[in-house]
Scaffold this active site. Sequence first.
Site, short mmCIF file in Angstrom:
data_model
loop_
_atom_site.label_atom_id
_atom_site.label_comp_id
_atom_site.label_asym_id
_atom_site.label_seq_id
_atom_site.Cartn_x
_atom_site.Cartn_y
_atom_site.Cartn_z
N ALA A 54 0.86 -1.18 0.00
CA ALA A 54 0.00 0.00 0.00
C ALA A 54 0.90 1.23 0.00
CB ALA A 54 -0.87 -0.02 1.25
N GLU A 106 4.46 -5.75 7.05
CA GLU A 106 3.66 -4.72 7.74
C GLU A 106 4.00 -4.56 9.21
OE1 GLU A 106 2.49 -6.76 5.43
OE2 GLU A 106 0.80 -5.91 4.34
N GLU A 111 -0.75 -9.26 -1.12
CA GLU A 111 -2.19 -9.52 -0.94
C GLU A 111 -2.94 -9.42 -2.26
OE1 GLU A 111 -2.43 -6.56 2.30
OE2 GLU A 111 -3.49 -8.11 3.41
N GLY A 169 0.53 -5.15 0.79
CA GLY A 169 -0.65 -5.11 -0.07
C GLY A 169 -0.37 -5.65 -1.46
C1 HSC Z 1 0.76 -2.40 3.31
O1 HSC Z 1 0.99 -2.83 2.23
C2 HSC Z 1 -0.53 -2.61 4.03
C3 HSC Z 1 -1.36 -3.64 3.34
O2 HSC Z 1 -1.62 -4.72 4.17
C4 HSC Z 1 -2.60 -3.06 2.74
C5 HSC Z 1 -3.55 -2.47 3.74
C6 HSC Z 1 -4.80 -2.00 3.08
C7 HSC Z 1 -5.66 -1.23 4.00
C8 HSC Z 1 -5.41 0.23 3.95
C9 HSC Z 1 -6.37 0.97 4.82
C10 HSC Z 1 -6.01 2.42 4.96
N1 HSC Z 1 4.61 3.50 0.11
O3 HSC Z 1 13.32 1.92 0.07
P1 HSC Z 1 13.67 2.66 -1.17
C11 HSC Z 1 9.30 4.94 -1.42
S1 HSC Z 1 1.92 -1.46 4.14
C12 HSC Z 1 5.08 4.72 -0.20
O4 HSC Z 1 14.69 3.73 -1.10
P2 HSC Z 1 14.80 0.24 -2.25
C13 HSC Z 1 10.43 5.29 -0.48
O5 HSC Z 1 9.99 6.15 0.54
C14 HSC Z 1 3.31 -1.48 3.06
N2 HSC Z 1 6.36 4.95 -0.56
O6 HSC Z 1 14.06 1.65 -2.35
C15 HSC Z 1 11.43 5.92 -1.42
O7 HSC Z 1 11.00 7.24 -1.65
P3 HSC Z 1 12.06 8.43 -1.92
C16 HSC Z 1 4.01 -2.77 3.05
C17 HSC Z 1 7.18 3.91 -0.62
O8 HSC Z 1 15.00 -0.23 -3.63
C18 HSC Z 1 11.24 5.13 -2.71
O9 HSC Z 1 9.95 4.53 -2.60
N3 HSC Z 1 5.23 -2.68 2.26
C19 HSC Z 1 6.77 2.62 -0.30
O10 HSC Z 1 15.98 0.35 -1.34
C20 HSC Z 1 12.27 4.04 -2.90
O11 HSC Z 1 12.30 3.24 -1.73
C21 HSC Z 1 6.38 -2.30 2.79
O12 HSC Z 1 6.50 -2.09 3.97
C22 HSC Z 1 5.41 2.42 0.08
N4 HSC Z 1 4.93 1.21 0.37
O13 HSC Z 1 13.78 -0.72 -1.50
C23 HSC Z 1 7.52 -2.16 1.84
N5 HSC Z 1 7.83 1.78 -0.42
O14 HSC Z 1 12.74 8.05 -3.20
C24 HSC Z 1 8.22 -0.85 2.06
C25 HSC Z 1 8.86 2.52 -0.83
O15 HSC Z 1 11.21 9.63 -1.99
N6 HSC Z 1 9.28 -0.61 1.09
N7 HSC Z 1 8.48 3.82 -0.95
O16 HSC Z 1 13.00 8.40 -0.74
C26 HSC Z 1 10.45 -1.24 1.13
O17 HSC Z 1 10.71 -2.11 1.95
C27 HSC Z 1 11.49 -0.81 0.13
O18 HSC Z 1 11.13 0.48 -0.31
C28 HSC Z 1 11.64 -1.74 -1.09
C29 HSC Z 1 12.58 -1.06 -2.12
C30 HSC Z 1 12.24 -3.07 -0.64
C31 HSC Z 1 10.32 -1.97 -1.75
#
Ligand code: HSC
Length: 696
Positions: free
Chosen positions: A63, A125, A105, A102
């Site tokens: 997400a 998460e 999912e 997400g």
């Molecule tokens: C989720 O998915 C919840 C679900 O269960 C759904 C729920 C639905 C219900 C909702 C109700 C309200 N979002 O890390 P990097 C940005 S929770 C926004 O340097 P890498 C990051 O800030 C999510 N931005 O790259 C950065 O921005 P900048 C679960 C995100 O290659 C840029 O992307 N997922 C983002 O070293 C590059 O990121 C996670 O927790 C996101 N989700 O690593 C995964 N993800 O350029 C979180 C990244 O402005 N992400 N950004 O600085 C990561 O672990 C790492 O970013 C990666 C890539 C491994 C994907």
Amino acid sequence: MPEFVGYAVEDGIAVLTIDNPPVNALGIAVRQSMLAGVGRAAADPAVEALVMIGAGRTFPAGADIREFDTPRLDPHLSVVINMIDAMAKPTVAAIHGTALGGGLELSLGCHFRVAAPTARLGTPEVKLGIFPGAAGTQRLPRIVGLDRALQLVVLGDPIDAATAREWGLVDAVIDGDLRAGALAFARRAVAEKLPLHHSSEPKAGLGRPEDFKDIIDKWRMTVARRFRGQRSPVEAMESVLDGLRMPYYEAVAADRARFEKCRDSLQSKALRYAFFAERKVTKVPGIDKDTPVRALAAAGVIGAGTMGRGISIALADAGLTVTLVDTSPQALAAAAEMMNAHWDSQAARGRIAPDEAERRKARLSTATGIDALCSADLVIEAAFEEMGVKRDIFARLDKVAKPGALLATNTSYLDIDAIAASTARPEDVLGLHFFVPANLMRLLEVVESGKTSPEALATAFALARRMGKVGALARNGFGFVANASRAPMVREANLLVEEGAEPAEIDRAIEDFGMPLGPLATSDLSGLDVSWRMRRDTAETRDPSLRYVHLADAMVDAGRLGRKAGKGWYLYPEGSKRVPDAAVTALAEKIAREQGIARRRIDAQEILDRCLLAAVNEGARLLGLGRALRASDVDIMWQYGFGFPAWRGGIMFHADSIGLDNVLARVDEFRARHGKMWEPAPLLVKLARDNGRFTD
Ligand code: HSC
């Protein structure tokens, strides 16, 4: 067609391409486009199946985390997923990069999943203080079983494609062109009328909790042991277990309420803040992608003590060759033996391959003369903490080092400008401040002198990344930022013992708050003589009107140097286990008598406030002076340098969450009781008056 999701039909297969760089996060615009695309594919009689794929480097990585701070935006991700699940035509998720949260999912809504061999799949998460909120906690156990689902959801660590295939989480691993492979898979599903897998089945439930007692007990124990104080792993586990307690749709509804509570919790806000803080910390004004970064292949390290050894290991682990220099051949031999034993033990424990251990050993050489560093691209000095020694080393380095070599000092408090001034190339000189143990601790404080060039800084940040560390900028000034902001915490811990608190009470209060080790136990580990020497060396410039830590000096005088002496704030009769010692209380009573301090009982809240707010006030002072760039940088330094729990955000985030007016009131109260060292930092005063926050 909306721009965030591309739609194309190829030979009867609709392909939805999610295109929201950099990580294809499933923000509102993507969800709206997905809904339209899935609806279109479902309605089009020419479409027989649907493939979903990510553009660029990854399948959706989750997400959009930023959306958690906004009011709910419909459609919810679950609506999209349910629509895919309900399609009468086969749906295939084609996964590359990282299918996380997400994103994973979303793929669970598809009837089939195929993945590139390098793909990673997971539900991280919990690391954001939440858990899979789009029914992943119900769908995953129906695919991989309860135990593995709990592993994914509770620990939050991703698995690789091969493991996912073994677990049945993906139906095929595709070598070569993923899109073509996914299309071929979809065609086969149509041609062979493969039964469509619905991960929401069986709807009746997963079974009875009593049938899974062992698994549940095991994970309850793991959660209690590994995530002390953290809420989301508990909620994640309970959410999965809801699937044993109720049918699918009831469990999904129960999870929704649980998820929203988690998302709105302070812990989740802290972890989301920490996520973005970690990405912000490497963004340094004046340095951008066009700043040249020097190539580093050969490194030199000066000083074969604990720091020099740890730094050499970190460099060799990152692929650099290392020449370790020390005037003592015995010290060099001991260091080489220790480092080689380290790599052997890494191989024996299966952490690295045996041939990799040999390669790392081969990268290390030793020398007794500084001339051996003439071809080094980078030299890190980790010699004795004395300005004369450092200046002498840098003057000699200046003569032998090749032009363009990065010259770094690992000093933890000495003036970098003064060190740089002993060379004719101050623009190449900076501080690279590692934390003990240098090969393990992830913080690398990059200290800029008044003359360090942007190129040298950019190279240092690239080196940090290469070593798997988090580089954080500090401007020159006594103790830089990390140690400078922590010193008042240690000071308060010392003074609290004089005032009547037991060392164990102080450490327990801080450890219960979430830090891995209290300040006094940490002093015992690093040695009480370290700060004693620093106090001695800076005695001339000390402000005599500030309260002094007499007990800390008395401890050193009594030979209580910490663990290495078998006694410090505690006794260590069997090595590492700490045991309270009445002799420390007696010494504290004596000092209190001499200093006219009335000893009293001190509660845990006062201990916490004294230790943490002293650090906050100093952090604010450093920010005000521009020595730290951002409050979030200070927080990252505490997280990666001192193990401050990410789920508390950091000291500055902690202060914001208490409210800066409350923080200032407490600081003023301590100022009235303990004097000038509690003078509130101007930035704290200003923000408290303006109703501001450090972290905004
Ligand atoms: C989720 O998915 C919840 C679900 O269960 C759904 C729920 C639905 C219900 C909702 C109700 C309200 N979002 O890390 P990097 C940005 S929770 C926004 O340097 P890498 C990051 O800030 C999510 N931005 O790259 C950065 O921005 P900048 C679960 C995100 O290659 C840029 O992307 N997922 C983002 O070293 C590059 O990121 C996670 O927790 C996101 N989700 O690593 C995964 N993800 O350029 C979180 C990244 O402005 N992400 N950004 O600085 C990561 O672990 C790492 O970013 C990666 C890539 C491994 C994907």
